[in-house]
Design a protein around this motif. Structure first.
Motif, PDB file in Angstrom:
ATOM      1  N   ALA A 133      45.838  56.679   8.367  1.00 46.34           N
ATOM      2  CA  ALA A 133      44.827  57.452   9.094  1.00 46.34           C
ATOM      3  C   ALA A 133      43.934  56.522   9.914  1.00 46.34           C
ATOM      4  O   ALA A 133      43.559  56.841  11.056  1.00 46.34           O
ATOM      5  N   GLU A 134      43.590  55.362   9.364  1.00 55.98           N
ATOM      6  CA  GLU A 134      42.782  54.390  10.108  1.00 55.98           C
ATOM      7  C   GLU A 134      43.553  53.857  11.310  1.00 55.98           C
ATOM      8  O   GLU A 134      42.985  53.658  12.395  1.00 55.98           O
ATOM      9  N   ALA A 135      44.853  53.607  11.117  1.00 62.73           N
ATOM     10  CA  ALA A 135      45.681  53.140  12.231  1.00 62.73           C
ATOM     11  C   ALA A 135      45.747  54.198  13.330  1.00 62.73           C
ATOM     12  O   ALA A 135      45.710  53.879  14.528  1.00 62.73           O
ATOM     13  N   ALA A 136      45.837  55.471  12.942  1.00 58.05           N
ATOM     14  CA  ALA A 136      45.870  56.563  13.924  1.00 58.05           C
ATOM     15  C   ALA A 136      44.568  56.614  14.707  1.00 58.05           C
ATOM     16  O   ALA A 136      44.565  56.838  15.923  1.00 58.05           O
ATOM     17  N   ALA A 137      43.449  56.390  14.017  1.00 57.77           N
ATOM     18  CA  ALA A 137      42.150  56.356  14.708  1.00 57.77           C
ATOM     19  C   ALA A 137      42.111  55.215  15.710  1.00 57.77           C
ATOM     20  O   ALA A 137      41.516  55.325  16.789  1.00 57.77           O
ATOM     21  N   GLY A 138      42.767  54.095  15.358  1.00 55.16           N
ATOM     22  CA  GLY A 138      42.828  52.972  16.285  1.00 55.16           C
ATOM     23  C   GLY A 138      43.608  53.302  17.545  1.00 55.16           C
ATOM     24  O   GLY A 138      43.263  52.857  18.641  1.00 55.16           O
ATOM     25  N   ILE A 139      44.681  54.101  17.396  1.00 53.56           N
ATOM     26  CA  ILE A 139      45.450  54.524  18.570  1.00 53.56           C
ATOM     27  C   ILE A 139      44.572  55.353  19.500  1.00 53.56           C
ATOM     28  O   ILE A 139      44.571  55.169  20.724  1.00 53.56           O
ATOM     29  N   LEU A 140      43.805  56.281  18.922  1.00 58.42           N
ATOM     30  CA  LEU A 140      42.936  57.129  19.731  1.00 58.42           C
ATOM     31  C   LEU A 140      41.886  56.289  20.451  1.00 58.42           C
ATOM     32  O   LEU A 140      41.600  56.507  21.632  1.00 58.42           O
ATOM     33  N   GLN A 141      41.328  55.309  19.754  1.00 59.28           N
ATOM     34  CA  GLN A 141      40.324  54.432  20.366  1.00 59.28           C
ATOM     35  C   GLN A 141      40.934  53.649  21.520  1.00 59.28           C
ATOM     36  O   GLN A 141      40.331  53.523  22.593  1.00 59.28           O
ATOM     37  N   LEU A 142      42.130  53.114  21.313  1.00 68.67           N
ATOM     38  CA  LEU A 142      42.806  52.365  22.365  1.00 68.67           C
ATOM     39  C   LEU A 142      43.127  53.263  23.557  1.00 68.67           C
ATOM     40  O   LEU A 142      42.946  52.878  24.718  1.00 68.67           O
ATOM     41  N   THR A 143      43.595  54.474  23.271  1.00 69.94           N
ATOM     42  CA  THR A 143      43.927  55.407  24.335  1.00 69.94           C
ATOM     43  C   THR A 143      42.717  55.690  25.217  1.00 69.94           C
ATOM     44  O   THR A 143      42.803  55.685  26.449  1.00 69.94           O
ATOM     45  N   LYS A 144      41.587  55.919  24.590  1.00 71.58           N
ATOM     46  CA  LYS A 144      40.381  56.195  25.357  1.00 71.58           C
ATOM     47  C   LYS A 144      39.953  54.981  26.172  1.00 71.58           C
ATOM     48  O   LYS A 144      39.468  55.112  27.303  1.00 71.58           O
ATOM     49  N   ALA A 145      40.145  53.782  25.600  1.00 67.24           N
ATOM     50  CA  ALA A 145      39.793  52.573  26.337  1.00 67.24           C
ATOM     51  C   ALA A 145      40.669  52.417  27.571  1.00 67.24           C
ATOM     52  O   ALA A 145      40.184  52.096  28.664  1.00 67.24           O
ATOM     53  N   LEU A 146      41.977  52.654  27.411  1.00 72.42           N
ATOM     54  CA  LEU A 146      42.887  52.532  28.550  1.00 72.42           C
ATOM     55  C   LEU A 146      42.605  53.608  29.592  1.00 72.42           C
ATOM     56  O   LEU A 146      42.706  53.372  30.794  1.00 72.42           O
ATOM     57  N   PHE A 147      42.250  54.802  29.127  1.00 68.16           N
ATOM     58  CA  PHE A 147      41.904  55.868  30.072  1.00 68.16           C
ATOM     59  C   PHE A 147      40.650  55.496  30.850  1.00 68.16           C
ATOM     60  O   PHE A 147      40.581  55.655  32.067  1.00 68.16           O
ATOM     61  N   ALA A 148      39.642  54.993  30.134  1.00 67.07           N
ATOM     62  CA  ALA A 148      38.407  54.580  30.792  1.00 67.07           C
ATOM     63  C   ALA A 148      38.654  53.439  31.758  1.00 67.07           C
ATOM     64  O   ALA A 148      37.947  53.283  32.749  1.00 67.07           O
ATOM     65  N   GLN A 149      39.696  52.653  31.485  1.00 65.52           N
ATOM     66  CA  GLN A 149      40.024  51.528  32.350  1.00 65.52           C
ATOM     67  C   GLN A 149      40.765  51.992  33.591  1.00 65.52           C
ATOM     68  O   GLN A 149      40.955  51.224  34.526  1.00 65.52           O
TER      69      GLN A 149
END
Length: 626
Positions: free
Chosen positions: A306-322
């Protein structure tokens, strides 16, 4: 009014609208000086097919103009297009020196600027930006929207261009390399002296044949107690993953995510040209594709997953913001989500005695590799004959996987289309019979299931089971035109919400008043149509964009039309993901947008994207005479 003042006044009217807001100043003055202002009374026709080859461009200054397809006014009013101030018509017919297929009528009293054919041609030669706008209208508008989005998101988007730029631009020093015969000890000294984390092993022609990195020092040299006099070829990773120097930066990010690596070797004409590391790619952001992949690979229980899945979401948002392009971003999300699902399956499989061969398959948006920031589960299991004899074991295994994925943020499917459902845990032969039955007896439920299950993709296990099933599916569907016709009818049920006058059609939703469901009325029509063309032409692709491109190559539509459909689909997906990322919608509203909350440019592009979806549906309607 003196001529100079008139030109300046015209420029001020044009400048707020694309493409004039980014047009070169000299070209804009050239245009303004050559425009003629004309008036059209309400309900008067401006031009139509009977007018002959188009010889003038119209730019609306004030009012609304409706375009109706001459051959389908009664049968398909949904494909009407509505133009407002700042919009141009009919660009395609003018470029092609042909009569327009639409009849353009003033919906209200209108003032339009009119540009003669010879001045239109001269303007295209003078202005590269106007030429791009004319040759790829929707793409030009989308590019402009991306610029606006970057401005809205601020400094975090400053390097969006870097994500699309060629990889060779990240290379700041010559690559460090050696031959396969170089002693390990010499390689270690070179890495220390050159302060590099990797060294590329090349042959006499400087073609990369291997790579050696810092992690290899510990695993293959220190712990393995390798002889330092041994050649580096004995401990290197052979056949390193390479990309061409002109490949975009985001492709390197995707490759790192899929393969769990930190270095990409760049080649030019097959020869070593440089090395790009994860640090090079993500020096300006904290989120790390490798870190997300590492967390997935080392997760061993539900909490860690579940923590790893949260990391994917965080990364996704970072790449989107980028500012990563939507198509590329969705591929990165899919690659990481696949890794997570595979790890969930690995962990669960350790607690179950799984006999025989199986394949865990993704369906729906996951099967099409089109997951956004919010998605639920759609999956199933294919078993070989041996595994089929242990079906209860597989159902228990699937139940654990489904529940773990739910804990990781992928909700259980409300329609129970999951591998733990005995109905969707079958042997290969049972799946074949089910697919054949759906195609031969296409009842409403069968058509609904086909729209989900025919987008199947292997996630874990024996992918050959999926390949065999898909080959039979494509052959059966292609040879059953009555089934394809019904699928096409279904694809025309949801129409893009274009208003009959000048705006969008919003839904009367109690929970979300004044909104449009992008998934239902804009994404689904494209997905469904692309699926029909894929089945009709025997195309193995499962994603909507690959299907549209393959349909263009297969002759189902002109390739420029295929490209326009891709642009429209990707922009709608961008608006959808932006809504999910920036606005934190309430549950149930993840796919609903308020068109009044969009800026004028995005409203205009979204309407143009909806028009393109209508044209796509019109082609499908004509293909099947519906």
């Amino acid at each position: 009014m003196p001529a100079e003042q008139l030109v300046q006044a015209t420029i001020e009217v044009l400048r707020p609208n694309a493409p004039f807001d980014h047009m070169e100043e000299e070209a804009l003055r050239f245009l303004a000086a050559r425009l003629e202002l004309v008036y059209f009374a309400r309900e008067s026709e401006i031009l139509g097919p009977q007018s002959g080859p188009v010889s003038q461009l119209y730019i609306i200054k004030q009012g609304v103009v409706r375009g109706r397809p001459a051959a389908a006014v009664r049968s398909a009013p949904e494909v009407d297009i509505v133009f407002g101030p700042g919009e141009c018509f009919p660009i395609g017919a003018l470029i092609g020196r042909r009569a327009t297929a639409y009849s353009y009528t003033a919906e209200e009293d209108c003032f339009c600027y009119r540009l003669a054919e010879e001045d239109f041609d001269a303007l295209r030669e003078r202005s590269a930006r106007f030429e791009h706008f004319c040759s790829d209208y929707l793409a030009a508008l989308v590019d402009q929207s991306h610029r606006v989005l970057r401005s809205q998101l601020g400094d975090a988007l400053a390097d969006e261009g870097r994500m699309r730029a060629p990889l060779r631009g990240l290379v700041t020093r010559p690559p460090v390399s050696c031959t396969p015969q170089t002693p390990i000890g010499d390689v270690l000294k070179m890495m220390r002296d050159q302060h590099v984390g990797s060294i590329v092993v090349v042959d006499e022609a400087r073609v990369p044949v291997g790579i050696f990195t810092q992690p290899d020092v510990l695993e293959r040299v220190a712990l393995a107690r390798a002889e330092l006099a041994a050649p580096i070829s004995s401990v290197m990773t052979p056949e390193p993953i390479v990309l061409a120097g002109e490949a975009p930066v985001y492709e390197a990010a995707l490759t790192m995510a899929r393969h769990g690596i930190r270095h990409i070797v760049l080649v030019e004409d097959g020869r070593l040209a440089g090395v790009v590391s994860e640090r090079d790619l993500f020096a300006l952001q904290r989120a790390s594709v490798r870190r997300a992949a590492d967390r997935i690979a080392t997760a061993s229980d539900k909490e860690a997953l579940a923590e790893a899945a949260a990391g994917i979401l965080q990364l996704t948002k970072a790449l989107f913001a980028q500012g990563m392009a939507t198509e590329a971003l969705i591929q990165v999300v899919t690659a990481l989500n696949d890794n997570l699902t595979q790890r969930v399956i690995e962990v669960a499989a350790q607690r179950h005695a799984l006999a025989g061969r199986y394949c865990w398959i993704a369906l729906g948006s996951e099967g099409r590799m089109e997951q956004t920031l919010v998605t639920d589960q759609d999956n199933a299991l294919i078993l070989d004959a041996t595994a089929g004899e242990a079906r209860d074991v597989y159902l228990a295994f699937a139940d654990e996987v489904n529940r773990t994925l739910d804990a990781c943020g992928f909700p259980l499917c409300k329609g129970n289309i999951m591998a733990r459902n005995p109905r969707w845990c079958m042997t290969l032969e049972e799946w074949r019979k089910t697919f054949v039955d759906w195609i031969r007896h296409p009842q409403p439920e069968a058509l609904l299931n086909a729209a989900i299950f025919f987008d199947l993709r292997a996630i874990a296990g024996d992918a050959q089971l999926v390949g065999t099933l898909r080959d039979g599916l494509l052959a059966q569907a292609k040879s059953t035109p009555s089934f394809l016709r019904l699928m096409a009818e279904n694809a025309l049920q949801a129409r893009p919400p274009i208003g009959l006058l000048r705006d969008f059609v919003i839904e009367d939703s109690k929970a979300f008043p004044g909104t449009i469901d992008l998934k239902k009325f804009a994404i689904r029509p494209v997905v469904d149509a692309a699926r029909v063309w894929a089945l009709a032409h025997g195309l193995a692709q499962t994603g909507t964009v690959p299907r549209l491109r393959a349909a263009g190559h297969a002759g189902a539509m002109p390739e420029n039309e295929s490209s326009a459909n891709v642009e429209a689909f990707n922009f709608i997906q961008t608006v959808r993901m932006r809504h999910q990322h920036l606005e934190a919608p309430a549950p149930g509203g993840e796919n609903r947008i308020d068109p009044d909350a969009l800026n004028e440019l995005d409203r205009r592009i979204l309407k143009e994207a909806f028009r393109q979806v209508s044209k796509l549906q019109e082609r499908l309607r004509l293909d099947y005479q519906l």
